[in-house]
Design an enzyme around this catalytic site. Structure first.
Site, mmCIF file in Angstrom:
data_model
loop_
_atom_site.group_PDB
_atom_site.id
_atom_site.type_symbol
_atom_site.label_atom_id
_atom_site.label_comp_id
_atom_site.label_asym_id
_atom_site.label_seq_id
_atom_site.Cartn_x
_atom_site.Cartn_y
_atom_site.Cartn_z
ATOM 1 N N THR A 128 17.459 9.818 -18.954
ATOM 2 C CA THR A 128 17.525 8.399 -19.309
ATOM 3 C C THR A 128 16.594 8.052 -20.465
ATOM 4 O O THR A 128 15.458 8.534 -20.526
ATOM 5 C CB THR A 128 17.163 7.538 -18.085
ATOM 6 O OG1 THR A 128 18.060 7.852 -17.018
ATOM 7 C CG2 THR A 128 17.287 6.056 -18.407
ATOM 8 N N GLY A 133 19.874 3.827 -20.922
ATOM 9 C CA GLY A 133 20.169 3.528 -19.530
ATOM 10 C C GLY A 133 21.209 4.477 -18.971
ATOM 11 O O GLY A 133 21.090 5.695 -19.085
ATOM 12 N N SER A 134 22.267 3.913 -18.412
ATOM 13 C CA SER A 134 23.318 4.734 -17.810
ATOM 14 C C SER A 134 24.229 5.392 -18.848
ATOM 15 O O SER A 134 25.056 6.232 -18.497
ATOM 16 C CB SER A 134 24.176 3.867 -16.873
ATOM 17 O OG SER A 134 23.415 3.387 -15.786
ATOM 18 N N GLU A 243 23.755 14.259 -6.915
ATOM 19 C CA GLU A 243 22.747 13.203 -7.058
ATOM 20 C C GLU A 243 23.201 11.914 -6.393
ATOM 21 O O GLU A 243 22.421 11.243 -5.700
ATOM 22 C CB GLU A 243 22.443 12.945 -8.535
ATOM 23 C CG GLU A 243 21.367 11.886 -8.745
ATOM 24 C CD GLU A 243 21.042 11.636 -10.204
ATOM 25 O OE1 GLU A 243 20.248 10.713 -10.484
ATOM 26 O OE2 GLU A 243 21.568 12.361 -11.074
ATOM 27 N N ARG A 244 24.467 11.564 -6.573
ATOM 28 C CA ARG A 244 24.967 10.327 -5.952
ATOM 29 C C ARG A 244 25.004 10.431 -4.440
ATOM 30 O O ARG A 244 24.695 9.466 -3.728
ATOM 31 C CB ARG A 244 26.353 9.993 -6.521
ATOM 32 C CG ARG A 244 26.305 9.542 -7.966
ATOM 33 C CD ARG A 244 27.679 9.465 -8.602
ATOM 34 N NE ARG A 244 27.553 9.230 -10.046
ATOM 35 C CZ ARG A 244 28.527 9.392 -10.923
ATOM 36 N NH1 ARG A 244 29.732 9.795 -10.515
ATOM 37 N NH2 ARG A 244 28.325 9.164 -12.204
ATOM 38 N N GLN A 280 21.740 -14.270 20.971
ATOM 39 C CA GLN A 280 23.037 -13.738 20.537
ATOM 40 C C GLN A 280 23.159 -13.620 19.024
ATOM 41 O O GLN A 280 23.691 -12.625 18.511
ATOM 42 C CB GLN A 280 24.168 -14.610 21.078
ATOM 43 C CG GLN A 280 25.558 -14.032 20.819
ATOM 44 C CD GLN A 280 26.662 -14.940 21.324
ATOM 45 O OE1 GLN A 280 26.910 -16.002 20.750
ATOM 46 N NE2 GLN A 280 27.322 -14.530 22.392
ATOM 47 N N GLY A 341 7.656 -14.278 9.699
ATOM 48 C CA GLY A 341 6.519 -14.163 8.796
ATOM 49 C C GLY A 341 5.942 -12.766 8.727
ATOM 50 O O GLY A 341 5.425 -12.347 7.689
ATOM 51 N N THR A 366 23.927 2.747 -12.275
ATOM 52 C CA THR A 366 23.974 1.424 -11.651
ATOM 53 C C THR A 366 25.296 1.206 -10.929
ATOM 54 O O THR A 366 26.311 1.849 -11.228
ATOM 55 C CB THR A 366 23.801 0.314 -12.703
ATOM 56 O OG1 THR A 366 24.940 0.340 -13.587
ATOM 57 C CG2 THR A 366 22.525 0.504 -13.507
ATOM 58 N N GLU A 368 27.235 -1.190 -11.274
ATOM 59 C CA GLU A 368 28.236 -1.661 -12.230
ATOM 60 C C GLU A 368 28.924 -0.491 -12.936
ATOM 61 O O GLU A 368 30.148 -0.484 -13.124
ATOM 62 C CB GLU A 368 27.574 -2.595 -13.253
ATOM 63 C CG GLU A 368 27.119 -3.934 -12.682
ATOM 64 C CD GLU A 368 25.886 -3.852 -11.802
ATOM 65 O OE1 GLU A 368 25.662 -4.780 -11.016
ATOM 66 O OE2 GLU A 368 25.140 -2.842 -11.896
#
Length: 389
Positions: A128, A133-134, A243-244, A280, A341, A366, A368
């Protein structure tokens, strides 16, 4: 444990690994999360136990085991409250070392793969880039042949183990005019002159070191070319299915851990005179998430079984990562909510899990990008074939 895929030997391995992690790793996790530095001794201990050699040839010190031992390795690493530590381990073993084994010559395997299996050397995969990026094919780093050496210039970013690694597997363009057909893969020792690494500050994965790396007229010998010149892009594509699947397995495992922890918490936390696991709305929410996670796990195991037989499962692996990382994020978000919390407090594991999980739909392609790959396969009837026979 699914008996269709796991034997008694697998179960013994899981118990051994789980005990090792609790004894040797968990006591140090908080320190490593704070410092962002995983101390070298633990790499050697992993190597001594054979955990880095699970899938590698016995000739180099590996165990040559099936991929379901890898599944166990990945799943158990997701359950010790540090996806950053897990990433450092699997990025070394299944990103950098995969290329050493697949494309490295005998010298490289002896000098780098064997020590990596032993935990004596740490590796990082450098693909990368800051502007890419991708878009792997759009990389700008070059490796120009000059006499008896290659000269590398450029930069890489988001590189796991990039600061403390002993060697890099670097993708660079040897023939920039050829686009993705001009990419090659190289071995680069990190002590080489002209290499610099800068640690990046991340939202999650705090224990792992993630770097931006610069190459300024870095000279390496011709024999550090791995495989054939110009075949780098197919080599990279060839390993994407694994890898995926790794990131998909990580997703279902951390979601499963979040559910188990939340159910235990709900059984002890009281409100309005009863434990909250009796309400529930909360019970049904947990059930919906548990169903989604189980669907992912069954699908992921089936894809691993096919990959283990040598089948090309790029479609299934892409689907697995897309769905499992989304389900993990949604599950962990809901589980944190059920702690109220306390879920927002760092001393409870859900806060870190939420931050660590967010990288799932980003790293390794990604969501996308994965959707567009799947669109080409499902809508456009594109048939991807193995890049390297």
């Amino acid at each position: 444990m699914n008996s269709s895929y796991f034997t008694e030997e697998h179960q013994s391995f899981r118990e051994s690994l789980r005990g090792f992690l609790q004894k040797e790793v968990v006591p140090h996790i908080e320190k490593w999360e704070k410092t962002g530095t995983i101390e070298r001794f633990i790499w050697k201990k992993f190597g001594d136990m054979g955990f880095f050699g699970i899938n590698y040839p016995e000739a180099y010190g590996g165990l040559n085991l099936d991929l379901f031992y890898t599944v166990i390795f990945l799943e158990e690493l997701q359950k010790i409250k540090s996806a950053g530590f897990a990433a450092a381990m699997w990025a070394h073993s299944y990103l950098a070392m995969t290329h050493l084994n697949a494309e490295g010559d005998e010298r490289i395997k002896q000098d780098y793969l064997a020590p990596s299996i032993l935990g004596d050397k740490i590796g990082a995969l450098c693909i990368t880039e800051p502007f890419g990026g991708s878009d792997v094919a759009g990389m700008r780093t070059t490796a120009i042949k000059t006499g008896d050496k290659y000269v590398i210039n450029g930069s890489k970013t988001f590189i796991t183990n990039g600061v403390y690694a002993d060697y890099y597997i670097v993708a660079a363009k040897t023939s920039p005019e050829l686009g993705n057909k001009g990419i090659s893969i190289f071995l680069l020792d990190t002590k080489t002159s002209g290499v610099s690494a800068t640690k990046l500050d991340k939202l999650g994965w705090r224990a792992s070191d993630t770097a931006e790396i610069a190459f300024n007229n870095v000279e390496i010998p011709l024999e550090n070319l791995m495989g054939e010149e110009g075949k780098g892009f197919p080599y990279i594509m060839q390993h994407f299915a694994l890898e995926r699947l790794i990131m998909a397995i990580n997703g279902h495992a951390r979601a499963e851990y979040a559910i188990d922890y939340t159910i235990e918490y709900m059984s002890q936390r009281e409100a309005f005179g009863k434990t909250i696991d009796k309400f529930q709305a909360l019970r049904h929410t947990i059930v919906e998430h548990a169903t989604d996670v189980e669907h992912c796990k069954v699908f992921n195991y089936a894809a691993v079984a096919r990959l283990n037989k040598g089948e090309y499962v790029v479609k299934e692996a892409t689907m697995a990562k897309l769905k499992s990382t989304k389900v993990a994020d949604e599950t962990i978000y809901s589980c944190l909510q059920m702690l109220g919390g306390y879920g927002y407090m760092e001393e409870y594991p859900l806060a870190r899990l939420l931050r660590d999980s967010r990288l799932g739909p980003i790293g390794g392609g990604t969501s996308e990008i994965l959707k567009e790959i799947l669109s080409k396969m499902i809508i456009d009837n594109k048939n991807y074939k193995p890049a390297v026979e």
